[in-house]
Write an enzyme that holds these catalytic residues in place. Sequence first.
Site, mmCIF file in Angstrom:
data_model
loop_
_atom_site.group_PDB
_atom_site.id
_atom_site.type_symbol
_atom_site.label_atom_id
_atom_site.label_comp_id
_atom_site.label_asym_id
_atom_site.label_seq_id
_atom_site.Cartn_x
_atom_site.Cartn_y
_atom_site.Cartn_z
ATOM 1 N N LYS A 107 0.834 -1.197 0.000
ATOM 2 C CA LYS A 107 0.000 0.000 0.000
ATOM 3 C C LYS A 107 0.874 1.254 0.000
ATOM 4 O O LYS A 107 1.898 1.301 0.689
ATOM 5 C CB LYS A 107 -0.916 -0.034 1.220
ATOM 6 C CG LYS A 107 -1.947 1.074 1.300
ATOM 7 C CD LYS A 107 -2.843 0.840 2.500
ATOM 8 C CE LYS A 107 -3.923 1.911 2.647
ATOM 9 N NZ LYS A 107 -4.823 1.616 3.794
ATOM 10 N N SER A 162 -9.408 1.418 2.707
ATOM 11 C CA SER A 162 -8.572 2.247 1.863
ATOM 12 C C SER A 162 -7.483 1.455 1.141
ATOM 13 O O SER A 162 -6.839 1.965 0.229
ATOM 14 C CB SER A 162 -7.920 3.355 2.712
ATOM 15 O OG SER A 162 -7.075 2.797 3.721
ATOM 16 N N SER A 185 -9.908 -1.159 6.758
ATOM 17 C CA SER A 185 -9.274 -1.119 5.445
ATOM 18 C C SER A 185 -8.576 -2.407 5.043
ATOM 19 O O SER A 185 -8.238 -2.582 3.871
ATOM 20 C CB SER A 185 -8.274 0.042 5.390
ATOM 21 O OG SER A 185 -8.938 1.272 5.568
#
Length: 441
Positions: A59, A133, A157
């Site tokens: 990420k 996210s 997330s």
Amino acid sequence: MSPTEAAERSLARLDADPQPGVWLERLPRARVIAAAREVEDRLARGAVLPLAGRTVAVKGNIDVAGLRTTAGCPSFGEVAVTTAPSVRALEAAGAIVVGTTNLDQFATGLVGTRSPHGACPNPGWPELISGGSSSGSAVAVATGVVDIGVGTDTAGSGRVPAAATGIVGVKPTRGRVSTSGVVPACASLDCVSFFATSVDLAATAADLAAGDDPADPWSRRAGTVPPMLGGPLRIGVPDDASLHLDGAVGPELLRRAFEQLAQTTGAELVEVDLAPFVAAGRLLYDGAFVAERYAAVGEFVTGGSPDLDPVVARIITAAGTLPAWRLARDRTELARLRKLTAPAWRTMDLLAVPTVSGLPTRAAVAADPVATNTALGHYTNFTNLLDLCAIALPVGGHLPGHPPVSVTLLGRAWSDARLAAVGRALARDVSEEVRSAQRKR
């Protein structure tokens, strides 16, 4: 397949992937292949590498040496000098990092659409969101480009994207995995999370990344595993009053999922009132804990960079106006709610909930970005506030145009291994219906 062949396959699939909005930055091909060859050399010297040749997506709010850590905002961040400890641990076990992935900007959102790089597409169900996210890391796994996705999970997330893409998401006990090298969202609640297509691989990645980090003020040494109640495994499930579902995850589908869980594990299902759990979750965004987002990046956001996502900018800017007394009040309220949830843990060993109450379309999120995001966190927001660990996994049953029903198993802090054992047992019994509903790789 050798590590070099695995790396070559991953790079080839990445080259062939036509969809924008998934990747932020790729490592140079030569570096990826060199890392794979180093893994082969270590194996030849007799090293035990449990992740040898496994490819990894990271990420974009987590440091990877040589790449800019932008957290989804192109004008933010710097080139990382070192790789975050959580990712270095995977590399030490033989994993090969390919690049960094898209996210809801500054890890603020559960939808996967709040990014100037574009919405991250859902590869299996394109009308629906991919979840956030950690959207890009989940999609990179779901499309078969990589084996492991590294994300973060503060409000859900590491679980919502797993539900949206039909894969597994592991959220370890808070503080079990170092968050050094991670752009904070809410530093006291942040966790590094892991995606894979199997419970075994996701849980193994989490295990290998775990460890106390003296450089991380929120890291913790491993604590005592909560004792079992005795007798058959007892799994709590929401009582009827606690179910909050839309048409895509109806009560009948969920009931069948819980029955499968009981049959596979030999567990006894115990109905639980989730009201105090959900009330605790509301404190994350409706309360003052969101002030931690301003503490992390508020000064940058209030500077008014043109590449800020407008929804994210409003949330973080507003968080900077919260008075200190509200945070003090909310911490006391959270302590009160923790006590109200305690009796439930005297009746159950684990808790099972729907990962999401339903998945909105991208159009629905565009029409009402705040309400749709809030609904996605109904069963996820309370987890870190109440110091729980979690595994989200597909369990079968779905409506046309939707991924399989995803259930999240939750346990008290340091019961990660227990969750993984139950998740592995359930995953072995996942029906062909789940596999056919997932996008063919």
